[in-house]
Design a protein around this motif. Structure first.
Motif, PDB file in Angstrom:
ATOM      1  N   HIS A 107       0.864  -1.187   0.000  1.00 60.10           N
ATOM      2  CA  HIS A 107       0.000   0.000   0.000  1.00 60.10           C
ATOM      3  C   HIS A 107       0.904   1.242   0.000  1.00 60.10           C
ATOM      4  O   HIS A 107       1.709   1.439   0.912  1.00 60.10           O
ATOM      5  CB  HIS A 107      -0.909   0.014   1.234  1.00 60.10           C
ATOM      6  CG  HIS A 107      -1.985  -1.035   1.156  1.00 60.10           C
ATOM      7  ND1 HIS A 107      -2.424  -1.728   2.263  1.00 60.10           N
ATOM      8  CD2 HIS A 107      -2.694  -1.486   0.105  1.00 60.10           C
ATOM      9  CE1 HIS A 107      -3.382  -2.574   1.877  1.00 60.10           C
ATOM     10  NE2 HIS A 107      -3.553  -2.449   0.574  1.00 60.10           N
ATOM     11  N   GLU A 110       1.488   3.872   2.936  1.00 65.80           N
ATOM     12  CA  GLU A 110       2.044   3.389   4.206  1.00 65.80           C
ATOM     13  C   GLU A 110       3.559   3.510   4.100  1.00 65.80           C
ATOM     14  O   GLU A 110       4.296   2.537   3.962  1.00 65.80           O
ATOM     15  CB  GLU A 110       1.548   1.959   4.454  1.00 65.80           C
ATOM     16  CG  GLU A 110       0.020   1.925   4.577  1.00 65.80           C
ATOM     17  CD  GLU A 110      -0.598   0.527   4.469  1.00 65.80           C
ATOM     18  OE1 GLU A 110       0.155  -0.460   4.422  1.00 65.80           O
ATOM     19  OE2 GLU A 110      -1.834   0.447   4.437  1.00 65.80           O
ATOM     20  N   ARG A 153      -2.857   4.630  -1.353  1.00 65.34           N
ATOM     21  CA  ARG A 153      -2.927   3.215  -0.990  1.00 65.34           C
ATOM     22  C   ARG A 153      -2.909   2.330  -2.243  1.00 65.34           C
ATOM     23  O   ARG A 153      -2.223   1.318  -2.306  1.00 65.34           O
ATOM     24  CB  ARG A 153      -4.234   2.999  -0.214  1.00 65.34           C
ATOM     25  CG  ARG A 153      -4.522   1.543   0.150  1.00 65.34           C
ATOM     26  CD  ARG A 153      -5.880   1.458   0.854  1.00 65.34           C
ATOM     27  NE  ARG A 153      -6.316   0.096   1.047  1.00 65.34           N
ATOM     28  CZ  ARG A 153      -6.153  -0.601   2.177  1.00 65.34           C
ATOM     29  NH1 ARG A 153      -5.530  -0.062   3.206  1.00 65.34           N
ATOM     30  NH2 ARG A 153      -6.579  -1.838   2.277  1.00 65.34           N
ATOM     31  N   HIS A 219       2.965  -3.469   6.594  1.00 65.53           N
ATOM     32  CA  HIS A 219       1.911  -2.467   6.389  1.00 65.53           C
ATOM     33  C   HIS A 219       1.918  -1.473   7.551  1.00 65.53           C
ATOM     34  O   HIS A 219       2.739  -1.540   8.449  1.00 65.53           O
ATOM     35  CB  HIS A 219       0.535  -3.165   6.320  1.00 65.53           C
ATOM     36  CG  HIS A 219       0.305  -3.925   5.056  1.00 65.53           C
ATOM     37  ND1 HIS A 219      -0.493  -3.455   4.045  1.00 65.53           N
ATOM     38  CD2 HIS A 219       0.779  -5.134   4.633  1.00 65.53           C
ATOM     39  CE1 HIS A 219      -0.515  -4.325   3.051  1.00 65.53           C
ATOM     40  NE2 HIS A 219       0.247  -5.364   3.385  1.00 65.53           N
ATOM     41  N   ALA A 220       0.949  -0.575   7.555  1.00 66.68           N
ATOM     42  CA  ALA A 220       0.725   0.386   8.642  1.00 66.68           C
ATOM     43  C   ALA A 220      -0.711   0.901   8.471  1.00 66.68           C
ATOM     44  O   ALA A 220      -1.260   0.795   7.365  1.00 66.68           O
ATOM     45  CB  ALA A 220       1.726   1.537   8.535  1.00 66.68           C
ATOM     46  N   GLU A 268       1.882  -4.899  10.872  1.00 62.36           N
ATOM     47  CA  GLU A 268       1.227  -3.591  10.780  1.00 62.36           C
ATOM     48  C   GLU A 268       1.938  -2.638  11.734  1.00 62.36           C
ATOM     49  O   GLU A 268       1.803  -2.750  12.955  1.00 62.36           O
ATOM     50  CB  GLU A 268      -0.246  -3.711  11.177  1.00 62.36           C
ATOM     51  CG  GLU A 268      -1.172  -4.214  10.088  1.00 62.36           C
ATOM     52  CD  GLU A 268      -1.690  -3.102   9.167  1.00 62.36           C
ATOM     53  OE1 GLU A 268      -1.444  -1.911   9.458  1.00 62.36           O
ATOM     54  OE2 GLU A 268      -2.344  -3.443   8.169  1.00 62.36           O
TER      55      GLU A 268
HETATM   56 ZN    ZN Z   1      -1.729  -1.774   4.201  1.00 63.71          ZN
END
Ligand code: ZN
Length: 303
Positions: A107, A110, A153, A219-220, A268
């Motif tokens: 994404h 992020e 994203r 991710h985040a 994450e």
């Molecule tokens: Zn993500």
């Protein structure tokens, strides 16, 4: 064949031979110019790294040079940006090596996920007395998303790559999820068909060819670990704890674990724009391999 025709044929032949000769020469010259292809590609990952560092308002030298060392361009995004991969650890020809695929910035907004993946790509692969590790880093999987004027994203065609993988019953499930759960949120558009995107297909191809023991996707900003697959997930990596997020149609975790039998750890990070510092990043890197070491043991015992 008349005399004039014969002469004509000879001229055409001579022309073709000459043209071939020159095209070979041009090819050699081109190859000679492009000879440091490795360097060109590494420089470009350096540039992507520096650009990302700038977005995060970070100093880049200590991260970008080691991360980009030996990087090669392995695929192209829809907007013709290179996707780079970096190999570390044991040789691919080593069949007993435990293989770890690390993906950052699937994404694009992020940003910290890409940064952590770059930090990790510059670290030495931890040693284990029991096994060798072959690690493949793809720090910026969605370069179009990261390097949009405003990071997004989705990829360069407006598709959420983490909903575009061909999971069971993708067509119906992903449409239902997008319509009902997200109310047709454009940031979560799964695409018109599964695996419609270059970036999705690259990740599928690399899973097929590299045959990872485990995939780690960064991710985040949810600040948790999520896990898809058999074996035991880690309880904690650095200061991030396990808290399962559930299953999404078209997600990498669902696809890799269900279709390819490869477990996926999703990390994450707690923030999308406040990067993980060097100390925490190293701690996470060590914890990751402590878990993989144990995970692989459990896996082989269970067979
Ligand atoms: Zn993500």
């Amino acid at each position: 064949m008349g005399g004039a025709e014969e002469v004509f044929t000879l001229i055409v032949r001579a022309y073709r031979v000459t043209a071939l000769f020159f095209s070979v020469l041009t090819g050699i010259a081109y190859a000679a110019n492009a000879a440091p292809g490795q360097t060109t590609a590494a420089n470009s990952l350096t540039q992507q790294c520096q650009q990302l560092g700038k977005l995060l308002k970070l100093r880049t030298d200590s991260v970008c040079a080691p991360a980009a060392n030996g990087a090669i361009s392995v695929a192209s995004s829809h907007q013709q940006r290179s996707i780079f991969a970096v190999r570390r650890g044991a040789k691919l020809s080593e069949p007993s090596a435990t293989r770890v695929l690390i993906l950052g910035a699937v994404h694009g907004d992020e940003l910290t996920a890409g940064w952590l993946a770059l930090q990790w790509a510059g670290f030495d692969v931890p040693r284990s007395p029991k096994r060798d590790y072959a690690v493949l880093h793809v720090p910026i999987t969605n370069p179009d998303g990261v390097f949009e004027t405003k990071p997004s994203r989705v990829n360069g065609r407006g598709v959420d790559l983490n909903r575009n993988f061909p999971t069971p019953n993708w067509k119906a499930e992903s449409a239902k999820w997008w319509n009902e759960k997200t109310k047709r949120d454009p940031r979560r558009f799964p695409g018109n068909t599964a695996a419609s995107e270059h970036e999705t297909r690259y990740v599928m191809r690399v899973i097929e060819t590299f045959q990872p023991t485990v995939v780690v996707s960064i991710h985040a900003p949810l600040g948790v670990l999520d896990y898809d697959g058999g074996g035991l997930p880690p309880q904690r990596i650095g200061s991030i704890w396990l808290d399962m997020l559930g299953i999404y149609p078209g997600s990498l975790g669902h696809y890799a674990s269900r279709i390819r039998g490869v477990p996926v750890l999703t990390v994450e990070l707690p923030h999308a724009i406040n990067a993980v510092n060097d100390t925490e990043s190293r701690k996470m890197w060590r914890d990751l391999f402590v878990w993989i070491d144990k995970y692989s043991n459990l896996d082989s015992q269970s067979k």
